[in-house]
Scaffold this motif. Structure first.
Motif, mmCIF file in Angstrom:
data_model
loop_
_atom_site.group_PDB
_atom_site.id
_atom_site.type_symbol
_atom_site.label_atom_id
_atom_site.label_comp_id
_atom_site.label_asym_id
_atom_site.label_seq_id
_atom_site.Cartn_x
_atom_site.Cartn_y
_atom_site.Cartn_z
ATOM 1 N N LYS A 89 6.016 5.585 -2.107
ATOM 2 C CA LYS A 89 5.850 5.625 -0.633
ATOM 3 C C LYS A 89 6.149 4.252 0.237
ATOM 4 O O LYS A 89 6.174 3.423 -0.554
ATOM 5 C CB LYS A 89 4.112 5.726 -0.378
ATOM 6 N N PRO A 90 6.560 4.293 1.382
ATOM 7 C CA PRO A 90 6.897 3.036 2.057
ATOM 8 C C PRO A 90 5.606 2.217 1.812
ATOM 9 O O PRO A 90 4.465 2.719 1.864
ATOM 10 C CB PRO A 90 7.276 3.586 3.436
ATOM 11 N N VAL A 91 6.080 0.825 1.950
ATOM 12 C CA VAL A 91 5.033 -0.167 1.621
ATOM 13 C C VAL A 91 5.077 -1.314 2.864
ATOM 14 O O VAL A 91 6.262 -1.681 3.128
ATOM 15 C CB VAL A 91 4.916 -0.692 0.515
ATOM 16 N N GLU A 92 4.088 -1.759 3.485
ATOM 17 C CA GLU A 92 4.290 -2.790 4.293
ATOM 18 C C GLU A 92 3.039 -3.740 4.414
ATOM 19 O O GLU A 92 2.118 -3.403 3.763
ATOM 20 C CB GLU A 92 4.302 -2.506 5.918
ATOM 21 N N ILE A 93 3.352 -4.900 4.462
ATOM 22 C CA ILE A 93 2.438 -6.134 4.662
ATOM 23 C C ILE A 93 1.694 -5.842 5.887
ATOM 24 O O ILE A 93 2.380 -5.712 7.080
ATOM 25 C CB ILE A 93 3.037 -7.701 4.580
ATOM 26 N N MET A 94 0.206 -5.763 5.902
ATOM 27 C CA MET A 94 -0.505 -5.488 6.830
ATOM 28 C C MET A 94 -0.704 -6.618 7.852
ATOM 29 O O MET A 94 -1.364 -7.779 7.608
ATOM 30 C CB MET A 94 -2.062 -4.998 6.682
ATOM 31 N N ASN A 95 -0.074 -6.638 9.049
ATOM 32 C CA ASN A 95 0.079 -7.866 10.051
ATOM 33 C C ASN A 95 0.150 -8.996 9.459
ATOM 34 O O ASN A 95 -0.641 -9.877 9.877
ATOM 35 C CB ASN A 95 -1.451 -7.578 10.864
ATOM 36 N N GLY A 96 0.983 -9.282 8.579
ATOM 37 C CA GLY A 96 1.199 -10.578 8.092
ATOM 38 C C GLY A 96 2.654 -10.681 7.248
ATOM 39 O O GLY A 96 3.331 -9.694 7.608
ATOM 40 N N THR A 97 2.559 -11.848 6.459
ATOM 41 C CA THR A 97 3.917 -12.084 5.925
ATOM 42 C C THR A 97 3.590 -12.339 4.485
ATOM 43 O O THR A 97 2.436 -12.463 4.023
ATOM 44 C CB THR A 97 4.592 -13.529 6.513
ATOM 45 N N GLY A 117 -3.670 -15.236 -0.132
ATOM 46 C CA GLY A 117 -4.904 -14.320 -0.197
ATOM 47 C C GLY A 117 -5.455 -13.757 1.169
ATOM 48 O O GLY A 117 -6.523 -13.204 1.113
ATOM 49 N N GLU A 118 -4.618 -13.984 2.120
ATOM 50 C CA GLU A 118 -5.027 -13.816 3.600
ATOM 51 C C GLU A 118 -4.680 -12.431 3.924
ATOM 52 O O GLU A 118 -5.204 -11.678 4.834
ATOM 53 C CB GLU A 118 -4.474 -14.916 4.460
ATOM 54 N N LYS A 119 -3.641 -11.837 3.385
ATOM 55 C CA LYS A 119 -3.037 -10.607 3.880
ATOM 56 C C LYS A 119 -2.933 -9.800 2.574
ATOM 57 O O LYS A 119 -2.936 -10.095 1.424
ATOM 58 C CB LYS A 119 -1.994 -10.606 4.553
ATOM 59 N N LYS A 120 -3.097 -8.293 2.748
ATOM 60 C CA LYS A 120 -2.759 -7.321 1.720
ATOM 61 C C LYS A 120 -1.465 -6.344 1.957
ATOM 62 O O LYS A 120 -1.025 -6.528 3.156
ATOM 63 C CB LYS A 120 -4.026 -6.294 1.575
ATOM 64 N N VAL A 121 -0.953 -5.748 1.015
ATOM 65 C CA VAL A 121 -0.106 -4.846 1.143
ATOM 66 C C VAL A 121 -0.443 -3.327 0.804
ATOM 67 O O VAL A 121 -1.050 -3.096 -0.224
ATOM 68 C CB VAL A 121 1.148 -5.129 0.003
ATOM 69 N N TYR A 122 -0.102 -2.538 1.704
ATOM 70 C CA TYR A 122 -0.572 -1.097 1.635
ATOM 71 C C TYR A 122 0.840 -0.119 1.597
ATOM 72 O O TYR A 122 1.537 -0.293 2.503
ATOM 73 C CB TYR A 122 -1.754 -0.941 2.877
ATOM 74 N N ASP A 123 0.475 0.963 0.985
ATOM 75 C CA ASP A 123 1.456 1.818 1.389
ATOM 76 C C ASP A 123 1.193 2.896 2.558
ATOM 77 O O ASP A 123 0.054 2.840 3.149
ATOM 78 C CB ASP A 123 1.573 2.864 0.100
ATOM 79 N N PRO A 157 9.049 -6.047 2.150
ATOM 80 C CA PRO A 157 7.898 -6.625 1.958
ATOM 81 C C PRO A 157 8.094 -7.606 0.747
ATOM 82 O O PRO A 157 7.127 -8.582 0.799
ATOM 83 C CB PRO A 157 6.745 -5.511 1.690
ATOM 84 N N SER A 158 9.012 -7.386 -0.095
ATOM 85 C CA SER A 158 9.010 -8.385 -1.168
ATOM 86 C C SER A 158 10.233 -9.483 -0.842
ATOM 87 O O SER A 158 9.834 -10.389 -0.950
ATOM 88 C CB SER A 158 9.584 -7.488 -2.548
ATOM 89 N N TYR A 167 8.433 -5.747 8.077
ATOM 90 C CA TYR A 167 7.756 -4.912 8.892
ATOM 91 C C TYR A 167 6.249 -5.378 9.039
ATOM 92 O O TYR A 167 5.651 -5.963 8.221
ATOM 93 C CB TYR A 167 7.760 -3.573 8.516
ATOM 94 N N ASP A 168 5.708 -5.099 10.400
ATOM 95 C CA ASP A 168 4.506 -5.375 10.836
ATOM 96 C C ASP A 168 3.311 -4.596 10.090
ATOM 97 O O ASP A 168 2.103 -5.174 10.691
ATOM 98 C CB ASP A 168 4.386 -5.216 12.522
ATOM 99 N N GLY A 169 3.347 -3.831 9.360
ATOM 100 C CA GLY A 169 2.194 -3.139 8.591
ATOM 101 C C GLY A 169 1.723 -1.830 9.416
ATOM 102 O O GLY A 169 0.613 -1.444 8.972
ATOM 103 N N LYS A 170 2.254 -1.247 10.452
ATOM 104 C CA LYS A 170 1.797 -0.528 11.282
ATOM 105 C C LYS A 170 2.562 0.743 11.000
ATOM 106 O O LYS A 170 2.465 1.741 11.467
ATOM 107 C CB LYS A 170 1.571 -0.586 12.578
ATOM 108 N N PHE A 171 3.669 0.759 10.052
ATOM 109 C CA PHE A 171 4.827 1.835 9.974
ATOM 110 C C PHE A 171 5.395 2.294 11.146
ATOM 111 O O PHE A 171 5.388 3.547 11.225
ATOM 112 C CB PHE A 171 3.945 2.976 9.066
ATOM 113 N N ARG A 172 5.793 1.687 12.089
ATOM 114 C CA ARG A 172 6.351 2.145 13.472
ATOM 115 C C ARG A 172 7.554 1.581 13.761
ATOM 116 O O ARG A 172 8.180 1.361 14.718
ATOM 117 C CB ARG A 172 5.357 1.713 14.491
ATOM 118 N N ASN A 173 8.362 0.941 12.549
ATOM 119 C CA ASN A 173 9.608 0.115 12.582
ATOM 120 C C ASN A 173 9.788 -1.074 13.422
ATOM 121 O O ASN A 173 10.614 -1.317 14.232
ATOM 122 C CB ASN A 173 10.751 1.361 13.019
ATOM 123 N N GLN A 174 8.763 -1.677 13.511
ATOM 124 C CA GLN A 174 8.661 -3.051 14.208
ATOM 125 C C GLN A 174 8.492 -4.281 13.198
ATOM 126 O O GLN A 174 7.720 -4.093 12.427
ATOM 127 C CB GLN A 174 7.437 -3.002 15.063
#
Length: 151
Positions: free
Chosen positions: A50-58, A65-71, A107-108, A115-122
């Motif tokens: 599945k596509p994966v992005e860092i949620m609102n972070g880098t 340990g401040e942000k997470k990665v989600y599919d 994300p790696s 990508y910004d973590g909202k799966f909207r191609n931003q």
């Protein structure tokens, strides 16, 4: 020796099961010793996935340990990305690799953008998890758009 994102070398390891083959990079590297890497596969993720992005972070925020990665379905895959980054760094250190050409926006591997973590191609300005880890350990990292840096 130079490390290159495996997808840029034509290896179908991306989330969608495809490659992002770059003949320009291959041409520029024809006389170089290359090690192809895919941190996500090294970390234990399947192909395809599945596509994966860092949620609102880098990547650097994930390393701290401040942000997470989600599919796209909301599954936390942070541990796979951290493992892949660590194993990639170890591999490059073993082979005394000082330079890496990585796939932008990943994300790696993202060097300048993820990508910004909202799966909207931003995109956000910043680097991916592996890219951040390599830079913090003295490896010169650049994207496929910066191949002029290959020496």
């Amino acid at each position: 020796m130079i490390a290159v994102s495996a997808c840029l070398m034509g290896i179908p390891c991306r989330y969608d099961g495809k490659a992002k083959y770059s003949p320009q990079i291959i041409g520029k590297l024809k006389d170089k010793e290359i090690i192809a890497i895919c941190p996500e596969v090294l970390g234990g993720l399947p192909v395809p996935r599945k596509p994966v992005e860092i949620m609102n972070g880098t990547g650097s925020q994930v390393l701290r340990g401040e942000k997470k990665v989600y599919d796209k379905e909301g599954k936390d895959l942070t541990s796979f990305f951290l493992k892949g980054a660590r194993l990639t760094l170890q591999l490059l250190q073993i082979h005394e690799v000082k330079m890496a050409c990585l796939k932008e926006n990943s994300p790696s591997c993202g060097v300048n953008y993820v990508y910004d973590g909202k799966f909207r191609n931003q995109k956000l300005k910043g680097s991916g998890i592996t890219s951040s880890m390599l830079v913090s350990n003295g490896i010169d990292v650049f994207s496929e758009y910066e191949i002029a840096r290959i020496r």
